[in-house]
Design a protein around this motif. Sequence first.
Motif, PDB file in Angstrom:
ATOM      1  N   ALA A  61       7.194  20.559  47.852  1.00  0.00           N
ATOM      2  CA  ALA A  61       6.450  19.386  47.380  1.00  0.00           C
ATOM      3  C   ALA A  61       7.421  18.266  47.033  1.00  0.00           C
ATOM      4  O   ALA A  61       8.331  18.462  46.225  1.00  0.00           O
ATOM      5  CB  ALA A  61       5.610  19.759  46.156  1.00  0.00           C
TER       6      ALA A  61
ATOM      7  N   CYS B 172       6.132  26.527  49.656  1.00  0.00           N
ATOM      8  CA  CYS B 172       5.374  25.274  49.798  1.00  0.00           C
ATOM      9  C   CYS B 172       6.215  24.187  49.121  1.00  0.00           C
ATOM     10  O   CYS B 172       6.301  24.135  47.895  1.00  0.00           O
ATOM     11  CB  CYS B 172       4.005  25.386  49.135  1.00  0.00           C
ATOM     12  SG  CYS B 172       3.115  23.832  49.021  1.00  0.00           S
TER      13      CYS B 172
ATOM     14  N   ALA C  85       4.130  15.060  43.591  1.00  0.00           N
ATOM     15  CA  ALA C  85       3.809  16.192  44.475  1.00  0.00           C
ATOM     16  C   ALA C  85       3.918  17.508  43.716  1.00  0.00           C
ATOM     17  O   ALA C  85       3.092  18.419  43.894  1.00  0.00           O
ATOM     18  CB  ALA C  85       4.742  16.188  45.686  1.00  0.00           C
TER      19      ALA C  85
ATOM     20  N   ALA D 219      -6.714  15.802  47.067  1.00  0.00           N
ATOM     21  CA  ALA D 219      -6.218  17.020  47.709  1.00  0.00           C
ATOM     22  C   ALA D 219      -7.244  18.142  47.619  1.00  0.00           C
ATOM     23  O   ALA D 219      -7.499  18.859  48.596  1.00  0.00           O
ATOM     24  CB  ALA D 219      -4.911  17.449  47.042  1.00  0.00           C
TER      25      ALA D 219
ATOM     26  N   LEU E 171      -0.141  26.233  52.571  1.00  0.00           N
ATOM     27  CA  LEU E 171       0.518  24.956  52.824  1.00  0.00           C
ATOM     28  C   LEU E 171       2.032  25.128  52.871  1.00  0.00           C
ATOM     29  O   LEU E 171       2.620  25.809  52.027  1.00  0.00           O
ATOM     30  CB  LEU E 171       0.162  23.941  51.733  1.00  0.00           C
ATOM     31  CG  LEU E 171      -1.302  23.513  51.621  1.00  0.00           C
ATOM     32  CD1 LEU E 171      -1.484  22.599  50.411  1.00  0.00           C
ATOM     33  CD2 LEU E 171      -1.759  22.814  52.887  1.00  0.00           C
TER      34      LEU E 171
ATOM     35  N   ILE F   4       3.674  19.640  50.743  1.00  0.00           N
ATOM     36  CA  ILE F   4       2.780  18.671  50.117  1.00  0.00           C
ATOM     37  C   ILE F   4       3.587  17.388  49.943  1.00  0.00           C
ATOM     38  O   ILE F   4       4.588  17.373  49.212  1.00  0.00           O
ATOM     39  CB  ILE F   4       2.255  19.145  48.752  1.00  0.00           C
ATOM     40  CG1 ILE F   4       1.439  20.432  48.891  1.00  0.00           C
ATOM     41  CG2 ILE F   4       1.415  18.049  48.098  1.00  0.00           C
ATOM     42  CD1 ILE F   4       1.015  21.028  47.557  1.00  0.00           C
TER      43      ILE F   4
ATOM     44  N   LEU G 226       0.026  18.934  53.893  1.00  0.00           N
ATOM     45  CA  LEU G 226      -0.935  18.074  53.209  1.00  0.00           C
ATOM     46  C   LEU G 226      -0.236  16.767  52.830  1.00  0.00           C
ATOM     47  O   LEU G 226       0.785  16.790  52.135  1.00  0.00           O
ATOM     48  CB  LEU G 226      -1.461  18.776  51.954  1.00  0.00           C
ATOM     49  CG  LEU G 226      -2.519  18.026  51.140  1.00  0.00           C
ATOM     50  CD1 LEU G 226      -3.808  17.835  51.941  1.00  0.00           C
ATOM     51  CD2 LEU G 226      -2.815  18.781  49.837  1.00  0.00           C
TER      52      LEU G 226
ATOM     53  N   PRO H 287      -4.950  26.919  49.725  1.00  0.00           N
ATOM     54  CA  PRO H 287      -3.778  26.126  49.323  1.00  0.00           C
ATOM     55  C   PRO H 287      -2.461  26.879  49.466  1.00  0.00           C
ATOM     56  O   PRO H 287      -1.412  26.262  49.688  1.00  0.00           O
ATOM     57  CB  PRO H 287      -4.054  25.774  47.863  1.00  0.00           C
ATOM     58  CG  PRO H 287      -5.539  25.910  47.703  1.00  0.00           C
ATOM     59  CD  PRO H 287      -5.937  27.000  48.639  1.00  0.00           C
TER      60      PRO H 287
ATOM     61  N   LYS I 282       0.890  20.138  43.129  1.00  0.00           N
ATOM     62  CA  LYS I 282       1.017  21.564  43.456  1.00  0.00           C
ATOM     63  C   LYS I 282       0.696  22.418  42.233  1.00  0.00           C
ATOM     64  O   LYS I 282       0.022  23.450  42.331  1.00  0.00           O
ATOM     65  CB  LYS I 282       2.422  21.864  43.979  1.00  0.00           C
ATOM     66  CG  LYS I 282       2.623  23.320  44.371  1.00  0.00           C
ATOM     67  CD  LYS I 282       4.037  23.611  44.854  1.00  0.00           C
ATOM     68  CE  LYS I 282       4.204  25.104  45.141  1.00  0.00           C
ATOM     69  NZ  LYS I 282       5.580  25.450  45.552  1.00  0.00           N
TER      70      LYS I 282
ATOM     71  N   ALA J  77      -6.358  11.970  51.117  1.00  0.00           N
ATOM     72  CA  ALA J  77      -5.520  13.079  51.578  1.00  0.00           C
ATOM     73  C   ALA J  77      -5.891  13.491  52.999  1.00  0.00           C
ATOM     74  O   ALA J  77      -7.046  13.372  53.417  1.00  0.00           O
ATOM     75  CB  ALA J  77      -5.673  14.278  50.643  1.00  0.00           C
TER      76      ALA J  77
END
Length: 359
Positions: free
Chosen positions: A132, A130, A116, A76, A90, A93, A162, A87, A120, A189
């Motif tokens: 995850a 975001c 995930a 990542a 995002l 994820i 991502l 980041p 993160k 990734a």
Amino acid sequence: MRKTLYSVVTGTGSYLPSQVVRNEDFIKSSFFDATGHPLTKPGAEIVQQFANITDIQERRYAEDNQVASDLAFLAAQDALHSSHTDPETLDYILVAHNFGDVALDNRRSDFVPTLAARVKHKLGIENPNCVAYDLPFGCPGWLQGVIQADYYLRSGDAKRVLVIGAETLSRVCDPHDRDSMIYADGAGAMLLEARETDAPVGILAHGTRSDTIQAAHLLRMDKSFNPAYEGTELFLKMEGRKLYEYALKTVPQAIKDTLDKAGLPITAMRKLLIHQANGKMDEAILKRLYALYAIDAVPAGVMPMTISWLGNSSVATLPTLLDLMLKGHLPDNDLQPGDVIVFASVGAGMNCNAVVYQM
């Protein structure tokens, strides 16, 4: 013309573990068959026969202090740094894997918190929006994550996703099963973003199928083939011949169905990026695919391969392959704007999926 949202790749990354394990390293291994009887052929002959069948010469293993989420984080980080992406921007994820974090000295699957969430955390992302989460879907898990990302992006719910695939199969393979030589570790990734355009670009079509009535247990967890093995671990087991037959039957048709869905002929496909568990099997799949179009001669170089030196790293195979291509690490496999590539994968479930993508 009305503009449409498409999912476009804006960055890729990968992590190849530094520990190289060659076929010769297995010559002194004690292999048993599924009935618990030792294989009587000399080790060198077993290893050579394996190489002839699979095309695998070597593979990568994670370092002793690494687990899958570490590899996922490094892939990542590579994708974000190489694409100069913040980041914090995002929206999602997604981490595809099958066994969670498996430590070398305690080979139990660790899923809490999710991989995930761990990625993160390692990335230092503070943005609570975001989201995850993990995706266990067999070897096609990373590609299924890409498909899920496409739904988020094309709906307008997300702008940047991502998708990571990471696995440490070396920690779950039976040292007394010759199939253990297939498995490898790694992570890849892909960063996908929503782009509004009046010309088709990015993900054009995708398709997925799950066959569980007859094929659910072709890949499963079971005890060691060695009757004298004293550990309590469960290891990854496969029905090799039946898996081969399933893949040969489903993957070519899945690719054709997805190309048809995109409204494209096979001649539009410049590259096929396929999951790699057996080189000879993938060659057979490719021939069967072109046979569906009544084409006998398969174009040279249409299916780039890394299995000979990376083995089968499950969900990491496809994103790693794409990253190596885009960064010029696979000679004669460059990609140009307008090129159509097809991703395809098959694995535990049994699951099979395909994605058509235009550069």
